[in-house]
Design an enzyme around this catalytic site. Structure first.
Site, PDB file in Angstrom:
ATOM      1  N   GLU A 158       0.615  -3.574  12.031  1.00  0.00           N
ATOM      2  CA  GLU A 158       1.008  -4.866  11.926  1.00  0.00           C
ATOM      3  C   GLU A 158       1.209  -5.735  13.232  1.00  0.00           C
ATOM      4  OE1 GLU A 158       4.131  -5.082   8.981  1.00  0.00           O
ATOM      5  OE2 GLU A 158       2.294  -5.345   7.408  1.00  0.00           O
ATOM      6  N   TRP A 165       0.943  -1.065   0.009  1.00  0.00           N
ATOM      7  CA  TRP A 165      -0.201  -0.009   0.183  1.00  0.00           C
ATOM      8  C   TRP A 165       0.700   1.274   0.068  1.00  0.00           C
ATOM      9  CZ3 TRP A 165      -1.947   2.551   4.948  1.00  0.00           C
ATOM     10  CH2 TRP A 165      -0.966   2.587   6.041  1.00  0.00           C
ATOM     11  N   ASP A 166       2.219   1.084  -0.109  1.00  0.00           N
ATOM     12  CA  ASP A 166       3.009   1.993  -0.044  1.00  0.00           C
ATOM     13  C   ASP A 166       2.859   3.197  -0.777  1.00  0.00           C
ATOM     14  OD1 ASP A 166       3.896  -0.009   1.459  1.00  0.00           O
ATOM     15  OD2 ASP A 166       5.873   0.872   1.661  1.00  0.00           O
ATOM     16  N   LYS A 182       2.469  -0.483  15.856  1.00  0.00           N
ATOM     17  CA  LYS A 182       3.926  -0.346  15.053  1.00  0.00           C
ATOM     18  C   LYS A 182       3.921   1.031  14.259  1.00  0.00           C
ATOM     19  CE  LYS A 182       6.022  -2.883  11.162  1.00  0.00           C
ATOM     20  NZ  LYS A 182       6.120  -4.030  10.067  1.00  0.00           N
ATOM     21  N   GLN A 183       2.632   1.336  13.784  1.00  0.00           N
ATOM     22  CA  GLN A 183       2.703   2.590  13.185  1.00  0.00           C
ATOM     23  C   GLN A 183       1.249   3.199  13.224  1.00  0.00           C
ATOM     24  OE1 GLN A 183       2.860  -0.653  10.311  1.00  0.00           O
ATOM     25  NE2 GLN A 183       2.566   1.045   8.768  1.00  0.00           N
TER      26      GLN A 183
HETATM   27  C1  BGC Z   1       4.683  -1.734   7.237  1.00  0.00           C
HETATM   28  C2  BGC Z   1       3.760  -1.755   5.987  1.00  0.00           C
HETATM   29  C3  BGC Z   1       4.394  -1.436   4.708  1.00  0.00           C
HETATM   30  C4  BGC Z   1       5.571  -2.490   4.467  1.00  0.00           C
HETATM   31  C5  BGC Z   1       6.263  -2.268   3.229  1.00  0.00           C
HETATM   32  C6  BGC Z   1       6.039  -2.960   6.803  1.00  0.00           C
HETATM   33  O1  BGC Z   1       6.976  -2.851   7.761  1.00  0.00           O
HETATM   34  O2  BGC Z   1       4.328  -2.230   8.425  1.00  0.00           O
HETATM   35  O3  BGC Z   1       2.800  -0.854   6.472  1.00  0.00           O
HETATM   36  O4  BGC Z   1       3.671  -1.407   3.673  1.00  0.00           O
HETATM   37  O5  BGC Z   1       6.504  -2.295   5.530  1.00  0.00           O
HETATM   38  O6  BGC Z   1       6.953  -1.092   3.113  1.00  0.00           O
END
Ligand code: BGC
Length: 801
Positions: free
Chosen positions: A498, A359-360, A619-620
């Site tokens: 995550e 989804w980046d 995590k984010q």
């Molecule tokens: C993040 C995801 C991201 C992925 C790729 C993961 O560590 O939690 O949100 O899409 O890395 O960058």
């Protein structure tokens, strides 16, 4: 320090792999890590070359199970070029006395330079200067020029130049237990006395890749005659070139290479093309000239003028932002318009996440939209071509419409691995991150944003609308009705955070009513209904017939979008998911004391036999993503539609709550937090921005940058300048501006594109200036404070802030 060059003044073996990733050269078609040409892949170095869309699948045995993974393949190494004094050892930086060392990535010209002076065991001092480029105008070419000067000796030397197809995918330690041999070695030969030819094929996807390399020696404009001997081993072809060099007489070695693949367009057979392009390539200096010109044009479109308020302690902000733009353009340059390529989360710079697309895009497209939206269009086409795979995935899971995968690669199937290795505990754990269905909302959001900025009705009609409608269909079908609450719910999914993939002590994967997911689903349903209204009548009719859209189905979309459930707790806190508030509070202090760096709390807790699922830790950014993607006006409208309260303090309260509970284990996290705080707490916002800016330059996750850069973080830090600090927002046919610079920035100037117009936006002191240029005579609407102004080609307007 220069604002255009990343410079390293010493040789630091421990930093080599990070520097290789940061000094990668590429052109969107392929990229090569900035490894030293004399280095092989061994503990301290990792040369890697990656082709956009160059994937291959392998089956491996993991923890007693068969798993299949698709990887972006490390293609043959075209760099090898080294030398030795006859009778001596091959040049090896680790075995000589280094007298001077400098490595410079010149961002303006797109050239990697290295200059060094060293003394060997016999006291012979040699100077070496090299320049390397991956051609930005001719995507199939790359070139390396090395100049050797004997300072206090003369004698016979041997040069070894090669193409090495024996490479494997070995760049990520965590993946080492898995299959890594992707290449079949098909052909090695010489094309003429100076030119080598190598052909390989990926062993499952059957992509043929051909490289041709011409190595020529020059004394200024004089070609030097020398003895040449061909070296052939399976998958490897090289040349030994012997000649005499004299003291203080520079010897210039030029290695020009071409790289073609069977996936290319406008060709007969890739081997033939590689042969022809190497023959046409010319000398290094000619290639350099056209390459620098191409970069000049790119910088003309993508650079921005940033005036800082005083000196900075670390690497200059402007330099790092340019580095980010540089790597973005090396991954998704204009050349991808002709390719079927997505945006790998870690660029074409390493093997982490196997080159998959996540989804980046959501963090990357906004910057591109306002610069060269054609690139976004090409990347959205990557999704369009995989619509059928997404439909099949939805059907298989029991849903309607299209369900795009969390991780995408060659053909659009779900590429998320089923087992995930924790290097801290040494265990393979189930990976449920494929439950991040919110990727579908991101795709719809990206289509809509692209359309807002470009008004590209052709794209919307023929490609964008169908994806949005099929995604809306998916959301309407995954939503289930809770009779008791009289609300729709989405159960068993994961949000962006995550760390949470299930309820503690529950066997059932996923979580219920992820606020981000549910609200994004509502937004998609609303926009899909709007898209239908926007389409020309004829196209609407065609699409409705093709997709068999019935009025009852549209009525259900309307209903779901009005009665979706969002869970709250405490005093107006939007629960990240249902029952989030029942999780335990986490001992942040204690863990920080015990472990120091706890960005990757998931690994720390797993190694302790615990799980983040039990705690209120993220995590984010998850709920806060909503404030990143939508203005408060838009959110307030969404909440109103759902009949939930949305007060003036909803945003600050939630930021405060979740910021405290986030470890920033993803590089996407800090920039999102920085964004949502940009107006309310400029100090904390800048601190988070400054940390996000260092994600790769300083490898703040301690070891992830060598495996590939973080493209989402790179693009979104640049986008902070472009949109957050200028308040640029394309909404309902108006380009809104609402600048507020951080205290550290004095002025900002940028050229953006909006609906076929070029705009120069300058923010300085308390003045905002907008100048409009462009061919069409139609006016564009600029919104400032609560007023809307019409501006045409050639007009300038100043606003007082
Ligand atoms: C993040 C995801 C991201 C992925 C790729 C993961 O560590 O939690 O949100 O899409 O890395 O960058």
């Amino acid at each position: 320090m220069s604002q255009w060059s990343l410079i390293y003044e010493n040789f630091d073996p421990a930093q080599e792999m990070r520097r290789e990733a940061l000094c990668t050269l590429g052109n969107g078609y392929f990229a090569t890590r900035g490894a030293a040409p004399e280095a092989d892949a061994n503990g301290g170095h990792y040369p890697g070359t990656y082709l956009a869309g160059g994937y291959n699948r392998l089956v491996s045995q993991v923890a007693g199970r068969e798993v299949e993974n698709e990887d972006l393949v490390n293609m043959p190494n075209w760099l090898p070029l080294t030398f030795r004094i006859v009778g001596g050892e091959w040049f090896d930086l680790h075995r000589v006395d280094i007298l001077a060392y400098r490595q410079e990535l010149d961002l303006k010209q797109g050239v990697l330079l290295r200059s060094l002076r060293f003394k060997d065991g016999q006291g012979r001092v040699t100077r070496l200067a090299s320049r390397c480029l991956v051609h930005m105008q001719q995507p199939h070419l790359a070139a390396l020029e090395t100049t050797l000067t004997a300072e206090n000796w003369s004698g016979r030397i041997e040069i070894r130049s090669a193409l090495d197809g024996r490479v494997v995918n070995d760049g990520v330690a965590r993946y080492r237990g898995l299959g890594n041999r992707h290449l079949e070695l098909l052909e090695t030969r010489t094309l003429d006395a100076e030119t080598l030819f190598l052909r390989v094929r990926t062993n499952q996807s059957r992509i043929e890749v051909v490289q041709a390399a011409a190595t020529r020696l020059w004394d200024n404009d004089q070609p030097l005659s020398c003895e040449r001997q061909t070296l052939v081993e399976p998958g490897f072809i090289g040349q030994l070139i012997a000649l005499d060099i004299a003291e203080e007489t520079p010897l210039s070695i030029e290695k020009i290479i071409s790289l073609h693949s069977s996936k290319d367009r406008a060709m007969s057979e890739c081997g033939r093309e590689a042969q022809e392009s190497i023959m046409r390539a010319g000398r290094f200096r000619d290639l350099l000239q056209s390459h620098v010109l191409a970069w000049g044009h790119l910088w003309g479109r993508f650079d921005m003028g940033i005036g800082m308020n005083g000196p900075e302690p670390g690497p200059p902000t402007v330099l790092v932002l340019r580095l980010h733009i540089f790597h973005l353009l090396q991954t998704v340059s204009l050349h991808i318009m002709d390719l079927d390529a997505g945006v790998p989360a870690r660029g074409l710079h390493g093997e982490a996440y196997r080159g998959h697309v996540f989804w980046d895009e959501l963090f990357i497209f906004p910057f591109l939209n306002l610069r060269v939206p054609e690139i976004t269009r090409a990347l959205l086409m990557y999704r369009y071509r995989r619509l059928d795979a997404a439909r099949a995935a939805a059907r298989k899971a029991g849903y309607d419409g299209a369900m795009y995968p969390w991780q995408s690669g060659s053909d659009g199937r779900e590429e998320t691995q089923r087992l995930h290795f924790n290097p801290k505990s040494g265990r393979w754990n189930p990976d449920k991150s494929y439950l991040q269905r919110h990727v579908n909302a991101a795709i719809a959001y990206n289509i809509w944003q692209y359309f807002q900025v470009t008004q590209d009705m052709e794209f919307l009609s023929f490609y964008g609308a169908i994806m949005m409608l099929e995604i809306a269909r998916f959301w309407a079908s995954i939503a289930t009705y809770n009779e008791e609450l009289e609300r729709y719910e989405i159960l068993g999914v994961m949000g962006p955070d995550e760390y949470h993939d299930a309820y503690p002590d529950s066997e059932r994967p996923g979580l219920d009513n992820s606020a981000y997911t549910n609200l994004m689903a509502v937004w998609v349903l609303c926009r899909a209904l709007e898209v239908l209204e926007l389409l020309p009548q004829e196209r609407r009719q065609e699409l409705s017939e093709t997709l068999a859209l019935r009025p009852e189905e549209l009525a259900r979309w309307g209903d779901v979008s009005r009665r979706m459930r969002v869970v709250f707790h405490g005093d107006g806190i939007i629960s990240q998911f249902e029952r989030y508030d029942r999780l335990q509070e986490f001992d942040w202090e204690g863990y920080r004391k015990k472990y120091g760096d706890i960005q990757r709390l998931d690994r720390v807790l797993d190694a302790e036999g615990d799980t983040p699922n039990r705690y209120q830790v993220s995590k984010q950014a998850d709920v806060l993503m909503l404030f990143y993607l939508f203005s408060s006006e838009e959110l307030s409208a969404l909440f109103k539609r759902l009949d939930y309260p949305f007060g003036y303090d909803t945003i600050p309260k939630n930021i405060d709550y979740y910021l405290k509970r986030t470890s920033h284990g993803s590089t996407l996290s800090r920039v999102t937090h920085s964004w949502v705080l940009a107006r309310s707490d400029r100090e904390v916002s800048w601190r988070l921005f400054a940390e996000a800016l260092m994600s790769d330059v300083e490898d703040i996750q301690d070891g992830t940058t060598p495996e590939g850069i973080h493209l989402g973080a790179m693009a979104s830090t640049v986008d902070m300048m472009q949109r957050a600090y200028t308040g640029v927002e394309a909404r309902e046919g108006v380009l809104w501006l609402n600048p507020q610079l951080p205290k550290t920035i004095d002025s900002l100037c940028m050229h953006i594109h909006y609906r076929n117009k070029s705009l120069t936006i300058t923010v300085s002191g308390d003045v905002l200036k907008v100048e409009v240029a462009g061919v069409s005579s139609e006016a564009i609407k600029i919104g400032f404070k609560n007023d809307i102004y019409e501006l045409r080609h050639g007009q300038t307007k100043e606003f007082t802030l």
